[in-house]
Design a protein around this motif. Structure first.
Motif, PDB file in Angstrom:
ATOM      1  N   TYR A 172      74.597  35.014  15.141  1.00 61.47           N
ATOM      2  CA  TYR A 172      73.910  34.559  14.127  1.00 61.47           C
ATOM      3  C   TYR A 172      72.856  33.479  14.600  1.00 61.47           C
ATOM      4  O   TYR A 172      73.206  32.513  15.338  1.00 61.47           O
ATOM      5  N   VAL A 173      71.590  33.589  14.233  1.00 59.85           N
ATOM      6  CA  VAL A 173      70.588  32.629  14.730  1.00 59.85           C
ATOM      7  C   VAL A 173      69.689  32.019  13.505  1.00 59.85           C
ATOM      8  O   VAL A 173      69.446  32.919  12.447  1.00 59.85           O
ATOM      9  N   TRP A 174      68.980  31.064  13.829  1.00 59.78           N
ATOM     10  CA  TRP A 174      67.931  30.406  12.915  1.00 59.78           C
ATOM     11  C   TRP A 174      66.681  31.463  12.792  1.00 59.78           C
ATOM     12  O   TRP A 174      66.491  32.053  13.797  1.00 59.78           O
ATOM     13  N   ASP A 175      65.935  31.353  11.761  1.00 62.35           N
ATOM     14  CA  ASP A 175      64.869  31.898  11.315  1.00 62.35           C
ATOM     15  C   ASP A 175      63.819  30.869  12.226  1.00 62.35           C
ATOM     16  O   ASP A 175      63.399  29.900  11.418  1.00 62.35           O
ATOM     17  N   ASP A 180      64.954  25.766   9.146  1.00 62.69           N
ATOM     18  CA  ASP A 180      66.257  25.362   8.774  1.00 62.69           C
ATOM     19  C   ASP A 180      67.206  26.491   8.061  1.00 62.69           C
ATOM     20  O   ASP A 180      68.270  26.190   7.371  1.00 62.69           O
ATOM     21  N   GLN A 181      66.874  27.632   7.974  1.00 66.34           N
ATOM     22  CA  GLN A 181      67.164  28.833   7.266  1.00 66.34           C
ATOM     23  C   GLN A 181      67.535  29.863   8.189  1.00 66.34           C
ATOM     24  O   GLN A 181      66.948  29.990   9.276  1.00 66.34           O
ATOM     25  N   PRO A 182      68.717  30.386   7.998  1.00 61.92           N
ATOM     26  CA  PRO A 182      69.116  31.778   9.007  1.00 61.92           C
ATOM     27  C   PRO A 182      67.933  32.783   9.081  1.00 61.92           C
ATOM     28  O   PRO A 182      67.375  32.886   7.902  1.00 61.92           O
ATOM     29  N   ARG A 183      67.892  33.597   9.848  1.00 63.08           N
ATOM     30  CA  ARG A 183      66.874  34.433  10.150  1.00 63.08           C
ATOM     31  C   ARG A 183      67.382  35.484   9.094  1.00 63.08           C
ATOM     32  O   ARG A 183      68.436  35.864   8.906  1.00 63.08           O
ATOM     33  N   PRO A 184      66.537  36.081   8.180  1.00 59.66           N
ATOM     34  CA  PRO A 184      66.702  37.072   7.037  1.00 59.66           C
ATOM     35  C   PRO A 184      67.214  38.476   7.867  1.00 59.66           C
ATOM     36  O   PRO A 184      66.790  38.711   9.007  1.00 59.66           O
ATOM     37  N   ARG A 185      68.044  39.324   7.137  1.00 62.25           N
ATOM     38  CA  ARG A 185      68.500  40.658   7.185  1.00 62.25           C
ATOM     39  C   ARG A 185      69.280  40.672   8.770  1.00 62.25           C
ATOM     40  O   ARG A 185      69.136  41.541   9.681  1.00 62.25           O
ATOM     41  N   THR A 232      73.548  34.769  22.018  1.00 63.36           N
ATOM     42  CA  THR A 232      72.113  34.876  22.072  1.00 63.36           C
ATOM     43  C   THR A 232      71.479  33.513  22.651  1.00 63.36           C
ATOM     44  O   THR A 232      71.938  32.358  22.109  1.00 63.36           O
ATOM     45  N   LEU A 233      70.651  33.787  23.705  1.00 63.14           N
ATOM     46  CA  LEU A 233      70.413  32.416  24.452  1.00 63.14           C
ATOM     47  C   LEU A 233      69.605  31.489  23.691  1.00 63.14           C
ATOM     48  O   LEU A 233      69.587  30.271  24.043  1.00 63.14           O
ATOM     49  N   GLU A 234      68.833  31.831  22.346  1.00 59.37           N
ATOM     50  CA  GLU A 234      68.139  30.755  21.884  1.00 59.37           C
ATOM     51  C   GLU A 234      68.318  30.876  20.370  1.00 59.37           C
ATOM     52  O   GLU A 234      68.599  32.036  19.743  1.00 59.37           O
ATOM     53  N   GLY A 235      68.698  29.825  19.661  1.00 57.30           N
ATOM     54  CA  GLY A 235      68.631  29.694  18.209  1.00 57.30           C
ATOM     55  C   GLY A 235      69.800  30.008  17.649  1.00 57.30           C
ATOM     56  O   GLY A 235      69.769  30.297  16.404  1.00 57.30           O
TER      57      GLY A 235
END
Length: 285
Positions: A244-247, A256-261, A90-93
């Motif tokens: 797995y990426v940031w929100d 500072d939280q992972p993206r939901p769902r 995943t290129l970003e985040g």
């Protein structure tokens, strides 16, 4: 790199044309679009009839020394990984940006009997129930993820049967740490199926703290060695690491939280293990 539904339709049609002669299809690409259908179809869970090889740009003998390295400095770290090493990312985040298959994934092998065993569990019903089986090389504090159980739409009884199979295969764990949010499932495992477990730490900041615990093990030490190794049979965990990426949709602390769902069930189970190891190898209580 064939992309989108059109690309997949073309590939499917080409495969049909190869059936009569049992022919082969070869893809050569730099995966700049991230986790596309090609990753899902042939990389995340490579079928027996397929072969995947990574060719690193630095290995090209026709490039002048240092030329590629100088060119790659203009790209971000994830695009550099794709262009230089052919990594699917995943290129970003990305949350676990240090995770690389070449560094952290090894072919599964039998570990010594004296390595302590630990299980981590993230409960799910319609979402997958995930369990990771871990062993600690105490000589250098390297955690090996040996195996996983990853299954949705299954009863606690069936999960307990599988856990018993894993215990028989790998040995009695020092402790089993489980999702703190599902007290009923934890109690059912313990009281009805004889599988004792303890709740993972919960509270404000526990997710970020757990992510940090995993990141610390992924990062190379002064000798360049990571302290978290994933055996290649853990296909769902590997895929989750890479996706797995940031929100990044909110502002302030939401970043500072992972993206939901998103798929993080095996990662949650591993996070529980790393957090508990981080406060000491506690006896089951």
């Amino acid at each position: 790199e064939p992309g989108g539904n059109t690309g997949q339709a073309v590939v499917n049609e080409c495969l049909m044309r190869l059936v009569d002669l049992q022919g082969s299809m070869i893809f050569s690409m730099t995966p700049l679009r991230g986790m596309t259908w090609l990753y899902d179809r042939w990389i995340a869970d490579t079928p027996d009839e397929a072969r995947v090889h990574w060719i690193h740009g630095e290995d090209n003998p026709h490039l002048p020394p240092g030329a590629l390295a100088r060119l790659l400095t203009q790209y971000g770290p994830h695009e550099r990984a794709a262009r230089a090493r052919g990594e699917w990312t995943t290129l970003e985040g990305r949350i676990y940006s240090d995770f690389q298959r070449a560094t952290h994934v090894v072919k599964s092998f039998d570990v010594p009997d004296n390595w302590p065993i630990y299980f981590g569990i993230d409960f799910g019903t319609r979402a997958p129930f995930a369990c990771v089986v871990c062993a600690l090389d105490t000589s250098d504090d390297t955690l090996h993820v040996l195996d996983e159980w990853y299954k949705a739409d299954t009863t606690i009884k069936k999960h307990a049967e599988k856990l018993r199979t894993l215990i028989d295969a790998y040995g009695e764990p020092r402790w089993i740490v489980a999702d703190p949010e599902d007290k009923g499932a934890r109690m059912s495992l313990s009281r009805e199926h004889g599988i004792a477990n303890v709740p993972a730490r919960k509270g404000k900041g526990s997710v970020k703290s757990g992510i940090n615990s995993v990141c610390e093990r992924l990062a190379p030490d002064v000798e360049g060695n990571p302290h978290l190794i994933v055996h290649d049979r853990c296909k769902n965990l590997i895929t989750e690491f890479e996706q797995y990426v940031w929100d990044e949709r909110g502002v302030g602390e939401s970043n500072d939280q992972p993206r939901p769902r998103q798929k993080d069930h095996a990662l949650d189970a591993l996070r529980y293990v790393c957090m508990r190891l981080g406060v000491g190898d506690l006896a089951m209580g």
